[in-house]
Enzyme design. Structure first.
Site, PDB file in Angstrom:
ATOM      1  N   ALA A 176       0.525  -1.018   0.073  1.00  0.00           N
ATOM      2  CA  ALA A 176       0.177  -0.198   0.001  1.00  0.00           C
ATOM      3  C   ALA A 176       0.821   1.080   0.547  1.00  0.00           C
ATOM      4  CB  ALA A 176      -1.014   0.118   0.875  1.00  0.00           C
ATOM      5  N   ASP A 177       0.568   2.344  -0.250  1.00  0.00           N
ATOM      6  CA  ASP A 177       1.064   4.056  -0.619  1.00  0.00           C
ATOM      7  C   ASP A 177      -0.513   4.669  -0.039  1.00  0.00           C
ATOM      8  OD1 ASP A 177       3.668   5.476  -0.305  1.00  0.00           O
ATOM      9  OD2 ASP A 177       2.244   6.153  -1.925  1.00  0.00           O
ATOM     10  N   THR A 178       0.154   5.325   0.856  1.00  0.00           N
ATOM     11  CA  THR A 178      -1.159   7.116   1.190  1.00  0.00           C
ATOM     12  C   THR A 178      -0.473   8.145   1.124  1.00  0.00           C
ATOM     13  OG1 THR A 178      -1.751   5.012   2.726  1.00  0.00           O
ATOM     14  CG2 THR A 178      -2.184   7.763   3.003  1.00  0.00           C
TER      15      THR A 178
END
Length: 193
Positions: free
Chosen positions: A73-75
């Site tokens: 994931a990447d935010t």
């Protein structure tokens, strides 16, 4: 009735993401891998987060075991057309929070899940509204909570979230780093296939 899901291989060192997955009652194996994150600013904000999570997945896929599903994931935090990544130092964290004070912004998390040759990528967006932040409050938060490992320089689950965020539109868990409802739906559909 037994409720079982496949084990998740979380290719991330994030304690927040691990906590969120554990709150879904999932078995999780976590390993921090050395990713290089590149932002393609020609893409839309949602596509940037998705592309980074997919790029991480391609690097991490060889680390999964046969009975696991990979999750990367990447935010990112977006204020208008500006992307606020993880701050490099306390001064930049102060600058980011000054920009977010008394206004709204978007938090977008891109997620990639799957096994080799069968990866799915999706994203969630949450709008976050901050009350005004004084310089003293920003200094207090940055010095006490040291948010250098957080996109936009804040954690919604910390003091600043409880005292200064007055409204969100969308998923709370997404702002913490994972849209848990989407992950759960993915796993339910995975078991049906």
């Amino acid at each position: 009735m037994q409720y079982t899901m496949p084990t998740i291989f979380l290719a991330s060192g994030s304690p927040r993401r691990l906590e969120l997955l554990k709150n879904l009652d999932l078995n999780v194996r976590q390993k921090k891998l050395p990713f290089t994150e590149k932002i393609n600013r020609r893409l839309s904000s949602n596509k940037i987060a998705e592309e980074i999570s997919y790029y991480k997945a391609k690097q991490a896929i060889t680390h999964i075991k046969n009975d696991e599903i990979l999750l990367t994931a990447d935010t990112i935090v977006c204020k208008g057309n500006e992307i606020l990544v993880k701050p490099r130092n306390q001064n930049e964290a102060f600058e980011f929070l000054t920009k977010l004070s008394d206004t709204s912004h978007s938090v977008i998390t891109g997620v990639t899940m799957g096994i080799p040759n069968k990866l799915s990528t999706f994203s969630a967006e949450t709008k976050v509204y901050f009350e005004p932040l004084s310089k003293q409050e920003i200094h207090y938060y940055v010095e006490k909570y040291k948010p250098l490992d957080k996109a936009g320089a804040y954690g919604i689950q910390e003091w600043i979230g409880w005292s200064k965020i007055f409204k969100i539109e969308g998923s709370f868990s997404n702002v913490m780093g994972l849209p848990t409802h989407m992950i759960h739906n993915y796993l339910v559909n995975w078991q049906k296939s």
